[in-house]
Motif scaffolding. Structure first.
Motif, PDB file in Angstrom:
ATOM      1  N   LYS A 292       0.835  -1.212   0.000  1.00 26.01           N
ATOM      2  CA  LYS A 292       0.000   0.000   0.000  1.00 26.01           C
ATOM      3  C   LYS A 292       0.871   1.264   0.000  1.00 26.01           C
ATOM      4  O   LYS A 292       0.559   2.252  -0.654  1.00 26.01           O
ATOM      5  N   ASN A 293       1.990   1.219   0.708  1.00 25.34           N
ATOM      6  CA  ASN A 293       2.863   2.397   0.785  1.00 25.34           C
ATOM      7  C   ASN A 293       3.950   2.406  -0.289  1.00 25.34           C
ATOM      8  O   ASN A 293       4.886   3.207  -0.232  1.00 25.34           O
ATOM      9  N   LYS A 294       3.796   1.516  -1.251  1.00 22.17           N
ATOM     10  CA  LYS A 294       4.689   1.482  -2.421  1.00 22.17           C
ATOM     11  C   LYS A 294       6.158   1.398  -2.030  1.00 22.17           C
ATOM     12  O   LYS A 294       7.008   2.101  -2.582  1.00 22.17           O
ATOM     13  N   LEU A 295       6.467   0.566  -1.056  1.00 19.79           N
ATOM     14  CA  LEU A 295       7.867   0.354  -0.673  1.00 19.79           C
ATOM     15  C   LEU A 295       8.328  -0.998  -1.209  1.00 19.79           C
ATOM     16  O   LEU A 295       7.515  -1.896  -1.417  1.00 19.79           O
ATOM     17  N   LYS A 296       9.621  -1.078  -1.448  1.00 16.76           N
ATOM     18  CA  LYS A 296      10.143  -2.322  -2.000  1.00 16.76           C
ATOM     19  C   LYS A 296      11.104  -2.952  -0.990  1.00 16.76           C
ATOM     20  O   LYS A 296      11.936  -2.275  -0.408  1.00 16.76           O
ATOM     21  N   ILE A 297      10.943  -4.249  -0.803  1.00 17.17           N
ATOM     22  CA  ILE A 297      11.780  -4.971   0.152  1.00 17.17           C
ATOM     23  C   ILE A 297      13.077  -5.386  -0.532  1.00 17.17           C
ATOM     24  O   ILE A 297      13.061  -6.005  -1.587  1.00 17.17           O
ATOM     25  N   ASN A 298      14.207  -5.027   0.075  1.00 22.16           N
ATOM     26  CA  ASN A 298      15.488  -5.440  -0.496  1.00 22.16           C
ATOM     27  C   ASN A 298      16.005  -6.738   0.116  1.00 22.16           C
ATOM     28  O   ASN A 298      16.844  -7.408  -0.473  1.00 22.16           O
ATOM     29  N   LEU A 299      15.496  -7.040   1.305  1.00 23.93           N
ATOM     30  CA  LEU A 299      15.935  -8.248   2.011  1.00 23.93           C
ATOM     31  C   LEU A 299      14.929  -8.508   3.116  1.00 23.93           C
ATOM     32  O   LEU A 299      14.432  -7.558   3.719  1.00 23.93           O
ATOM     33  N   MET A 300      14.614  -9.775   3.379  1.00 27.38           N
ATOM     34  CA  MET A 300      13.732 -10.048   4.524  1.00 27.38           C
ATOM     35  C   MET A 300      14.159 -11.317   5.243  1.00 27.38           C
ATOM     36  O   MET A 300      14.777 -12.203   4.659  1.00 27.38           O
ATOM     37  N   GLN A 301      13.845 -11.362   6.526  1.00 20.84           N
ATOM     38  CA  GLN A 301      14.217 -12.524   7.318  1.00 20.84           C
ATOM     39  C   GLN A 301      13.249 -12.603   8.493  1.00 20.84           C
ATOM     40  O   GLN A 301      12.836 -11.566   9.014  1.00 20.84           O
ATOM     41  N   ASN A 302      12.884 -13.822   8.912  1.00 21.29           N
ATOM     42  CA  ASN A 302      11.998 -13.865  10.073  1.00 21.29           C
ATOM     43  C   ASN A 302      12.446 -14.873  11.112  1.00 21.29           C
ATOM     44  O   ASN A 302      13.211 -15.792  10.830  1.00 21.29           O
ATOM     45  N   SER A 303      11.993 -14.630  12.342  1.00 22.51           N
ATOM     46  CA  SER A 303      12.169 -15.610  13.409  1.00 22.51           C
ATOM     47  C   SER A 303      10.757 -15.921  13.888  1.00 22.51           C
ATOM     48  O   SER A 303       9.782 -15.475  13.279  1.00 22.51           O
ATOM     49  N   ALA A 304      10.631 -16.641  14.983  1.00 27.91           N
ATOM     50  CA  ALA A 304       9.297 -17.007  15.468  1.00 27.91           C
ATOM     51  C   ALA A 304       8.445 -15.771  15.753  1.00 27.91           C
ATOM     52  O   ALA A 304       7.268 -15.726  15.410  1.00 27.91           O
ATOM     53  N   VAL A 305       9.049 -14.758  16.367  1.00 38.39           N
ATOM     54  CA  VAL A 305       8.225 -13.625  16.818  1.00 38.39           C
ATOM     55  C   VAL A 305       8.645 -12.290  16.212  1.00 38.39           C
ATOM     56  O   VAL A 305       8.189 -11.240  16.639  1.00 38.39           O
ATOM     57  N   SER A 306       9.507 -12.327  15.200  1.00 36.70           N
ATOM     58  CA  SER A 306       9.845 -11.052  14.565  1.00 36.70           C
ATOM     59  C   SER A 306      10.056 -11.240  13.074  1.00 36.70           C
ATOM     60  O   SER A 306      10.407 -12.330  12.609  1.00 36.70           O
TER      61      SER A 306
END
Ligand code: ASP
Ligand code: MG
Length: 416
Positions: free
Chosen positions: A335-349
């Protein structure tokens, strides 16, 4: 078979650049050429200033318009050999721009953007086409508004391929033996309204012409010797990549390499049309070739991005990061027209790295903070290495602290 050439702003930033363009065309005298040209120098930025002055700062309008005017008239003057013929082509165009700016804007910013900013390409191509015709290089000027057909998403026109192919082929059939000079970046709706294809979109224009004409090749003339494996600003040991695959070029563009506009590759790959990147300073040198090849040796390529925001998102209710939370997070990002360059997740973040677009980021935070706790760091560096080696990683990291690292078989990304 046609060759498509694309000359960017840097290649025609002054009178010398225009003379040099003619020298390059002369080398290809016996070939059928489509020449796609951007606005000269930094004129697109300058026209954006004109537009903003028209909207928000009327006091600054005249001075910003005069800069556009004088820049072009000055180049024209240096290129004239007779009665001011180039100038007399430019003056009515500049008058037309001035007349538009003397009225009220439409309040439809993006539409006005395309009407005003497209003058950069209109002026450059008219100037160059006239100069060439006056100096013995016969050519036909083609207005891209009538050739590249788009929908009415102003500032990011989506190409209507069927209509575009028809328009381009019909036009070319009438001028089969002439070099065509046309604008990059510009398109038009089916009802003739001006659109643009997104900043730096002239490469894409060249690819559209090539695709629609089944051209033999596209050459992008640049101020670098070809595609480099890194931006020399960040990596002084950069070397030229002689040959890479379409897929590799798409990957490099995806991770943020800025040499070629990302949309350029697909239309060429679909028709197996090779793309050359060459230096306009040394036009007889080889440059780089992007084609349906799989080079045996893969040397590391580096993509450096600065001013990154590293944002971590935590559900307030301590639920896990799973599909439902991710769906919400992605919808806010989109919605805010941002682009993700990298993503990573853990159980709670969930952590993402993205470019700093101040307004959009502030709005994203507002949206997220309803349901999530957020923490962020500004001014981080993101380095991506394709075809990494342990030495390559060690060299770029040096003494810096790694905050986050992600590796696949071909690519490593580190946030520093
Ligand atoms: N003149 C346009 C821009 O600077 C298009 C281009 O150069 O590719 O964004
Ligand atoms: Mg440009």
């Amino acid at each position: 078979m046609y060759r498509v050439f694309k000359f960017g702003g840097a290649s025609v930033k002054d009178a010398e650049g225009v003379r040099n363009l003619k020298k390059i065309l002369d080398i290809y005298q016996n070939e059928k050429l489509i020449v796609v040209i951007s606005a000269m120098g930094k004129m697109t930025n300058q026209l954006e200033k004109v537009l903003d002055a028209w909207y928000y700062q009327p006091d600054a309008l005249t001075i910003n318009f005069e800069m556009v005017k004088n820049f072009h008239l000055d180049i024209a003057k240096q290129l004239e050999n007779r009665q001011g013929e180039i100038t007399s082509v430019l003056l009515p165009i500049l008058d037309k721009l001035f007349a538009i700016l003397s009225g009220n804007h439409s309040n439809h910013y993006d539409k006005d953007y395309d009407d005003i900013v497209s003058f950069g390409e209109y002026l450059s191509t008219q100037l160059i086409s006239t100069y060439l015709n006056l100096n013995g290089y016969e050519n036909k000027f083609a207005c891209a508004i009538h050739l590249i057909k788009t929908d009415d998403s102003f500032r990011e026109g989506k190409v209507n391929w069927e209509e575009t192919e028809k328009a381009i082929q019909d036009f070319i059939a009438q001028y089969a033996n002439k070099t065509i000079i046309t604008q990059g970046f510009i398109g038009g709706t089916l009802t003739g309204e001006i659109t643009t294809l997104g900043r730096e979109g002239s490469d894409f224009s060249a690819a559209i012409f090539a695709n629609c004409l089944n051209a033999g090749s596209v050459t992008i003339w640049k101020d670098v010797p070809g595609l480099l494996n890194a931006d020399p600003k960040f990596y002084p040991d950069a070397v030229k990549l002689d040959e890479i695959s379409y897929q590799e070029a798409i990957e490099l563009a995806y991770y943020g390499a800025t040499v070629i506009h990302p949309k350029t590759i697909k239309p060429l790959q679909n028709k197996n049309i090779p793309l050359f990147v060459k230096s306009f300073m040394t036009p007889c040198n080889d440059g780089s070739r992007i084609a349906d090849v799989e080079p045996l040796e893969k040397i590391p390529s580096y993509i450096f991005k600065t001013e990154q925001i590293l944002l971590s998102i935590f559900p307030k209710d301590f639920s896990f990061i799973a599909a439902d939370n991710l769906t919400k997070i992605f919808s806010y990002i989109s919605k805010n027209k941002l682009k993700i360059n990298l993503m990573q997740n853990s159980a709670v973040s969930f952590t993402i790295c993205m470019d700093n677009k101040p307004n959009r980021f502030a709005n994203l935070l507002k949206d997220l903070q309803e349901e999530f706790n957020v923490k962020y760091n500004m001014n981080k560096k993101l380095i991506t290495i394709r075809h990494y080696t342990p030495e390559a990683i060690a060299q770029v990291i040096g003494e810096q602290r790694v905050i986050l690292e992600q590796k696949s078989r071909s690519t490593v990304q580190v946030v520093l």
